[in-house]
Write a protein that holds these residues in place. Structure first.
Motif, short mmCIF file in Angstrom:
data_model
loop_
_atom_site.label_atom_id
_atom_site.label_comp_id
_atom_site.label_asym_id
_atom_site.label_seq_id
_atom_site.Cartn_x
_atom_site.Cartn_y
_atom_site.Cartn_z
N ILE A 197 0.85 -1.23 0.37
CA ILE A 197 0.08 -0.15 0.10
C ILE A 197 0.90 0.56 0.53
CG2 ILE A 197 -1.78 1.24 1.08
CD1 ILE A 197 -2.46 -1.37 2.32
N VAL A 198 0.78 2.36 -1.17
CA VAL A 198 1.85 3.12 -1.05
C VAL A 198 0.75 4.46 -1.36
CG1 VAL A 198 3.14 4.53 -2.56
CG2 VAL A 198 2.93 1.64 -2.81
N PRO A 199 0.98 4.75 0.04
CA PRO A 199 0.23 5.92 -0.54
C PRO A 199 0.57 7.95 -1.02
CG PRO A 199 2.00 6.23 1.52
CD PRO A 199 1.73 5.20 1.25
N THR A 200 -0.40 8.68 -1.62
CA THR A 200 -0.14 9.25 -2.45
C THR A 200 0.35 10.95 -1.32
OG1 THR A 200 -2.13 10.45 -2.69
CG2 THR A 200 -1.41 8.80 -4.12
N SER A 201 0.49 11.93 -1.83
CA SER A 201 0.81 13.44 -1.00
C SER A 201 -0.45 13.89 -0.76
CB SER A 201 1.47 14.21 -1.96
OG SER A 201 0.87 14.35 -3.60
N PHE A 202 -2.02 13.49 -1.55
CA PHE A 202 -2.85 14.17 -1.38
C PHE A 202 -3.84 13.71 -0.05
CE2 PHE A 202 -3.40 13.28 -5.71
CZ PHE A 202 -3.24 15.24 -6.32
N VAL A 252 -11.22 -14.27 -7.87
CA VAL A 252 -12.10 -13.02 -8.76
C VAL A 252 -12.32 -11.58 -7.67
CG1 VAL A 252 -14.45 -13.64 -7.60
CG2 VAL A 252 -14.35 -12.08 -9.56
N TYR A 253 -11.21 -10.88 -7.95
CA TYR A 253 -11.85 -9.49 -7.07
C TYR A 253 -13.69 -9.21 -7.05
CZ TYR A 253 -11.63 -5.01 -4.97
OH TYR A 253 -11.92 -3.56 -4.17
N GLY A 254 -14.10 -9.73 -5.44
CA GLY A 254 -15.38 -9.70 -5.85
C GLY A 254 -15.67 -9.72 -4.05
N ASP A 255 -17.57 -9.50 -4.43
CA ASP A 255 -18.00 -10.02 -2.50
C ASP A 255 -17.55 -11.44 -2.28
OD1 ASP A 255 -19.72 -10.38 -0.73
OD2 ASP A 255 -20.54 -8.91 -1.47
N HIS A 256 -17.46 -12.04 -1.47
CA HIS A 256 -16.98 -13.37 -1.67
C HIS A 256 -18.52 -14.21 -0.78
CE1 HIS A 256 -17.29 -11.61 2.90
NE2 HIS A 256 -17.67 -12.96 3.12
N PRO A 264 -13.36 -14.72 0.31
CA PRO A 264 -12.99 -13.98 -0.03
C PRO A 264 -11.17 -13.29 -0.18
CG PRO A 264 -12.70 -15.24 2.33
CD PRO A 264 -12.57 -16.09 1.27
N PHE A 265 -11.08 -12.23 -0.77
CA PHE A 265 -10.27 -11.58 -1.11
C PHE A 265 -9.34 -10.96 0.05
CE2 PHE A 265 -6.69 -9.20 -3.79
CZ PHE A 265 -6.39 -10.15 -4.74
N TYR A 266 -9.22 -12.05 0.48
CA TYR A 266 -7.72 -12.11 1.87
C TYR A 266 -6.40 -12.02 1.45
CZ TYR A 266 -6.24 -17.46 1.56
OH TYR A 266 -5.32 -18.13 0.73
N MET A 271 -10.28 -7.28 0.71
CA MET A 271 -10.23 -6.40 0.20
C MET A 271 -11.35 -5.86 -0.03
SD MET A 271 -7.13 -6.11 -1.94
CE MET A 271 -6.98 -4.03 -2.96
N TRP A 272 -12.46 -6.53 -0.53
CA TRP A 272 -13.87 -5.98 -1.34
C TRP A 272 -14.42 -5.46 0.04
CZ3 TRP A 272 -15.93 -6.46 -5.26
CH2 TRP A 272 -17.26 -5.50 -5.88
N ASN A 273 -14.22 -5.29 1.00
CA ASN A 273 -14.51 -3.82 2.93
C ASN A 273 -12.93 -3.22 2.92
OD1 ASN A 273 -15.06 -2.40 4.44
ND2 ASN A 273 -16.47 -4.30 5.52
N PHE A 274 -13.17 -2.41 1.39
CA PHE A 274 -12.21 -1.49 1.38
C PHE A 274 -11.47 -0.74 2.75
CE2 PHE A 274 -8.51 1.25 -0.49
CZ PHE A 274 -8.05 0.69 -1.12
N ALA A 275 -12.38 -0.11 3.46
CA ALA A 275 -11.86 0.10 4.30
C ALA A 275 -11.85 -0.69 5.26
CB ALA A 275 -13.44 1.45 4.47
N ALA A 276 -12.08 -1.92 5.73
CA ALA A 276 -12.35 -2.51 6.57
C ALA A 276 -10.88 -3.41 6.12
CB ALA A 276 -13.35 -3.38 7.14
N PHE A 277 -10.55 -3.73 5.22
CA PHE A 277 -8.85 -4.17 4.58
C PHE A 277 -8.16 -2.99 5.11
CE2 PHE A 277 -5.94 -2.94 1.31
CZ PHE A 277 -5.28 -3.95 1.51
N LEU A 278 -7.68 -1.84 4.55
CA LEU A 278 -7.41 -0.51 4.98
C LEU A 278 -6.68 -0.67 6.50
CD1 LEU A 278 -7.78 2.13 2.84
CD2 LEU A 278 -5.14 1.13 2.78
N GLU A 279 -8.43 -0.88 7.56
CA GLU A 279 -8.13 -0.59 8.73
C GLU A 279 -7.30 -1.73 9.41
OE1 GLU A 279 -11.14 -0.37 12.54
OE2 GLU A 279 -11.89 0.12 11.19
#
Length: 180
Positions: free
Chosen positions: A10-15, A141-145, A151-153, A166-174
């Protein structure tokens, strides 16, 4: 991210606000699977910025990511630009074949939700026991398990399978420590 869920970077941006990065984040290149990626993609210093992703031949692993200007991207001495239309991922479920259609993915059975022809026997032999996944390393598949059956674990630990999906991207990042 590789299409099997491994090789996570995961590479962040300047934003991104600085207080959103993980607590232990270091401002040093990200080293993963022998590759060195930037710790930050800075969009602020280049006019008309474009994202350039370098793939390692043969394995298609991301080996570098950089922000360059649009004019630099059009330099024919450095790049051969091949234009490709962006298509919805759903189109992979109905690929024209002969007089009909096929899916890129298995639609039923034990391999439901996995990419056809992508089982990696050596990874299954050596990694399936610790991950409790017979098809570890197989592209998915990148989709709803709930629809596709797996799951796309992004963590090999079975108890983290749903939290690292990754499907629940906010939870994945957390899960990976991002504070958004």
């Amino acid at each position: 991210m590789h299409t099997c869920g491994c090789y996570l970077a995961i590479v962040p941006t300047s934003f991104l606000p600085r207080d959103a990065v993980p607590v232990k984040w270091r401002e040093k290149p990200i080293r993963i699977y022998g590759e060195k990626l930037p710790w930050l993609l800075d969009y602020s210093k280049i006019q008309d910025p474009k994202l350039l992703i370098h793939l390692r031949p043969g394995v298609h692993r991301v080996m570098d990511i950089e922000i360059i200007g649009k004019k630099e991207l059009q330099d024919s001495r450095r790049f051969k630009v091949i234009y490709a239309d962006l298509k919805p991922a759903r189109e992979l479920e109905k690929i024209p074949l002969d007089s009909g259609y096929t899916s890129f993915y298995h639609r039923k059975g034990i391999l439901k939700g996995h990419v056809k022809g992508s089982v990696k026997p050596l990874e299954s032999i050596f990694m399936s026991l610790i991950s409790l996944d017979l098809f570890v390393g197989t592209d998915k598949v990148y989709g709803d398990h709930r629809e596709f059956g797996n799951p796309f674990y992004t963590s090999l630990k079975p108890w983290n399978r749903n939290a690292s999906d990754m499907w629940n991207f906010a939870a994945f990042l957390e899960f990976w420590g991002w504070q958004l």
